[in-house]
Write a protein that holds these residues in place. Structure first.
Motif, short mmCIF file in Angstrom:
data_model
loop_
_atom_site.label_atom_id
_atom_site.label_comp_id
_atom_site.label_asym_id
_atom_site.label_seq_id
_atom_site.Cartn_x
_atom_site.Cartn_y
_atom_site.Cartn_z
N ALA A 141 33.95 46.83 38.49
CA ALA A 141 33.52 46.28 37.11
C ALA A 141 31.92 46.18 36.99
CB ALA A 141 34.24 45.28 36.65
N THR A 142 31.46 45.88 36.31
CA THR A 142 30.19 46.22 35.55
C THR A 142 30.11 44.22 35.55
OG1 THR A 142 30.56 46.27 33.31
CG2 THR A 142 29.38 47.86 34.76
N GLY A 143 28.84 43.77 35.82
CA GLY A 143 28.68 42.11 35.22
C GLY A 143 30.00 41.47 35.90
N TYR A 144 30.14 40.08 35.39
CA TYR A 144 31.81 39.32 36.47
C TYR A 144 32.92 38.81 35.85
CZ TYR A 144 26.97 38.44 38.47
OH TYR A 144 26.01 38.64 39.25
N PRO A 145 33.28 40.07 36.27
CA PRO A 145 34.74 40.21 35.22
C PRO A 145 35.85 38.93 36.18
CG PRO A 145 34.78 41.64 37.03
CD PRO A 145 33.40 40.83 37.43
N SER A 146 36.70 38.67 35.33
CA SER A 146 38.37 37.72 35.85
C SER A 146 39.02 38.03 36.17
CB SER A 146 38.04 36.54 34.26
OG SER A 146 36.92 35.70 33.83
N LEU A 147 40.08 37.91 37.21
CA LEU A 147 40.96 38.76 37.45
C LEU A 147 42.00 37.85 37.39
CD1 LEU A 147 38.93 39.37 40.68
CD2 LEU A 147 38.55 40.88 39.19
N PHE A 148 42.75 38.34 37.75
CA PHE A 148 44.38 38.31 36.69
C PHE A 148 45.23 38.93 38.45
CE2 PHE A 148 42.65 35.93 32.98
CZ PHE A 148 42.03 36.25 33.03
N TRP A 149 46.48 38.38 38.39
CA TRP A 149 47.71 39.11 38.69
C TRP A 149 49.34 38.60 37.65
CZ3 TRP A 149 49.24 42.29 42.60
CH2 TRP A 149 47.93 42.14 43.33
N TYR A 150 49.57 39.67 37.44
CA TYR A 150 50.71 39.06 36.68
C TYR A 150 51.55 40.41 36.84
CZ TYR A 150 47.52 39.10 32.66
OH TYR A 150 46.45 38.79 31.38
N VAL A 151 53.19 39.36 36.54
CA VAL A 151 53.85 40.17 37.27
C VAL A 151 55.61 40.18 36.38
CG1 VAL A 151 55.62 37.55 36.80
CG2 VAL A 151 56.10 39.73 39.19
N VAL B 108 58.02 44.01 39.65
CA VAL B 108 56.61 45.18 40.15
C VAL B 108 55.40 43.93 39.28
CG1 VAL B 108 55.19 46.62 38.52
CG2 VAL B 108 57.86 46.46 38.89
N TYR B 109 54.11 43.80 40.45
CA TYR B 109 52.92 42.94 40.88
C TYR B 109 52.20 44.09 39.65
CZ TYR B 109 55.96 39.64 42.84
OH TYR B 109 56.83 38.79 42.77
N PHE B 110 51.13 43.57 38.71
CA PHE B 110 50.32 44.19 38.99
C PHE B 110 48.59 43.40 38.84
CE2 PHE B 110 51.81 47.67 36.50
CZ PHE B 110 53.05 46.97 35.90
N CYS B 111 48.16 43.67 39.17
CA CYS B 111 46.44 43.61 38.96
C CYS B 111 45.48 43.66 38.25
CB CYS B 111 45.72 43.78 40.99
SG CYS B 111 44.03 43.15 40.70
N ALA B 112 44.82 43.11 37.46
CA ALA B 112 44.28 43.68 36.77
C ALA B 112 43.16 42.58 36.03
CB ALA B 112 44.83 42.89 35.07
N LEU B 113 42.10 42.97 35.84
CA LEU B 113 40.89 42.33 35.28
C LEU B 113 40.66 42.15 33.31
CD1 LEU B 113 37.58 44.24 34.41
CD2 LEU B 113 38.59 45.28 36.78
N ILE B 114 39.70 41.42 33.13
CA ILE B 114 38.73 41.27 31.95
C ILE B 114 37.90 41.45 32.67
CG2 ILE B 114 38.89 40.01 29.43
CD1 ILE B 114 41.51 38.98 29.98
N THR C 286 42.32 35.15 46.06
CA THR C 286 40.52 34.48 46.20
C THR C 286 40.02 35.99 45.35
OG1 THR C 286 41.20 33.21 48.48
CG2 THR C 286 39.32 34.17 47.88
N TYR C 287 39.03 35.60 44.57
CA TYR C 287 38.75 36.47 44.27
C TYR C 287 37.34 36.72 45.37
CZ TYR C 287 34.86 37.78 39.92
OH TYR C 287 34.49 37.92 39.04
N ARG C 288 36.91 38.08 45.76
CA ARG C 288 35.78 38.42 46.86
C ARG C 288 34.80 39.05 46.07
NH1 ARG C 288 36.42 33.62 50.18
NH2 ARG C 288 38.72 33.93 51.10
N LYS C 289 33.98 38.85 45.44
CA LYS C 289 33.09 39.23 44.78
C LYS C 289 32.23 40.51 46.49
CE LYS C 289 28.70 38.96 42.40
NZ LYS C 289 27.99 39.84 42.47
N GLU C 290 31.88 40.22 47.51
CA GLU C 290 31.07 41.06 48.26
C GLU C 290 32.50 42.27 48.53
OE1 GLU C 290 32.15 37.75 48.50
OE2 GLU C 290 33.37 37.53 50.06
#
Lengths: 112, 112
Positions: free
Chosen positions: A27-37, A87-93, A65-69
């Motif tokens: 992603a560009t910039g600094y997204p927020s990260l999520f896990w949905y079920v 079912v588990y979904f990873c997502a970003l905004i 944990t949000y690992r930018k590196e």
């Protein structure tokens, strides 16, 4: 554009086993990260989130944990239960774009 | 506090027909986003509405259109339905700038 890659499933574990579901993002910039079920026949429920680097989201025994590196947001749980089967979904905004980008989902089955 | 609601729950249409799906956002939320989730895949972003205007759009054809009303509720319209439009359609609401999104239970559309 933005993208999210999750480890391929399905994942089958015995009750009380340790769970890891890998998630990496682009992603560009600094997204927020999520896990949905998502449980069968239902919509998505937010499980946990992290909004900046090194933040740890946690809920119901799940952590990530949000690992930018490493551009990663791996989901972990120390001892899974049968009721965690879903079912588990990873997502970003991307707050610049204002839309969510989802991974393809990982199906978890926990056997007694 | 009612969460995000969607109607109808299920819908069956034939190819070439038109369909309208409805969404009421969570109380206090002013932004509505629509997603298409095909079987076994993650949600794909269709578009987002804020202040009664389309603000963001994903990679979907013009057959997909929407509307947001002054009370922030929203409609998704799909014209000239194709078999491939069969999916779960999810509505999500949030505040501007968008961060955490709350999802409705979805509308299951089947095109025969």
């Amino acid at each position: 554009g933005d993208s999210v890659t999750q480890m391929e499933g399905p994942v089958t574990l015995s009750e009380e086993a340790f769970l890891t579901i890998n998630c990496t993002y682009t992603a560009t910039g600094y997204p927020s990260l999520f896990w949905y079920v998502q449980y069968p026949g239902e919509g998505l429920q937010l499980l946990l989130k992290a909004t900046k680097a090194d933040d740890k989201g946690s809920n119901k025994g799940f952590e990530a944990t949000y690992r930018k590196e490493t551009t990663s947001f791996h989901l972990e749980k120390g001892s899974v239960q049968v009721s965690d089967s879903a079912v588990y979904f990873c997502a970003l905004i991307n707050t610049n774009a204002g839309k969510s980008t989802f991974g393809d989902g990982t199906t978890l089955t926990v056997k007694p | 506090d009612a969460g995000v609601t969607q109607s109808p729950t299920h819908l069956i249409k034939t190819r070439g027909q038109q369909v309208t799906l409805r969404c009421s956002p969570k109380s206090g939320h002013d932004t509505v986003s629509w997603y298409q989730q095909a079987l076994g895949q993650g949600p794909q972003f269709i578009f987002q509405y804020y202040e009664e205007e389309e603000r963001q759009r994903g990679n979907f054809p013009d057959r997909f259109s929407g509307h947001q009303f002054p009370n922030y509720s929203s409609e998704l319209n799909v014209n000239a339905l194709l078999l491939g439009d069969s999916a779960l359609y999810l509505c999500a609401s949030s505040l501007r700038p968008p961060d955490e999104q709350f999802f409705g239970p979805g509308t299951r559309l089947t095109v025969l």
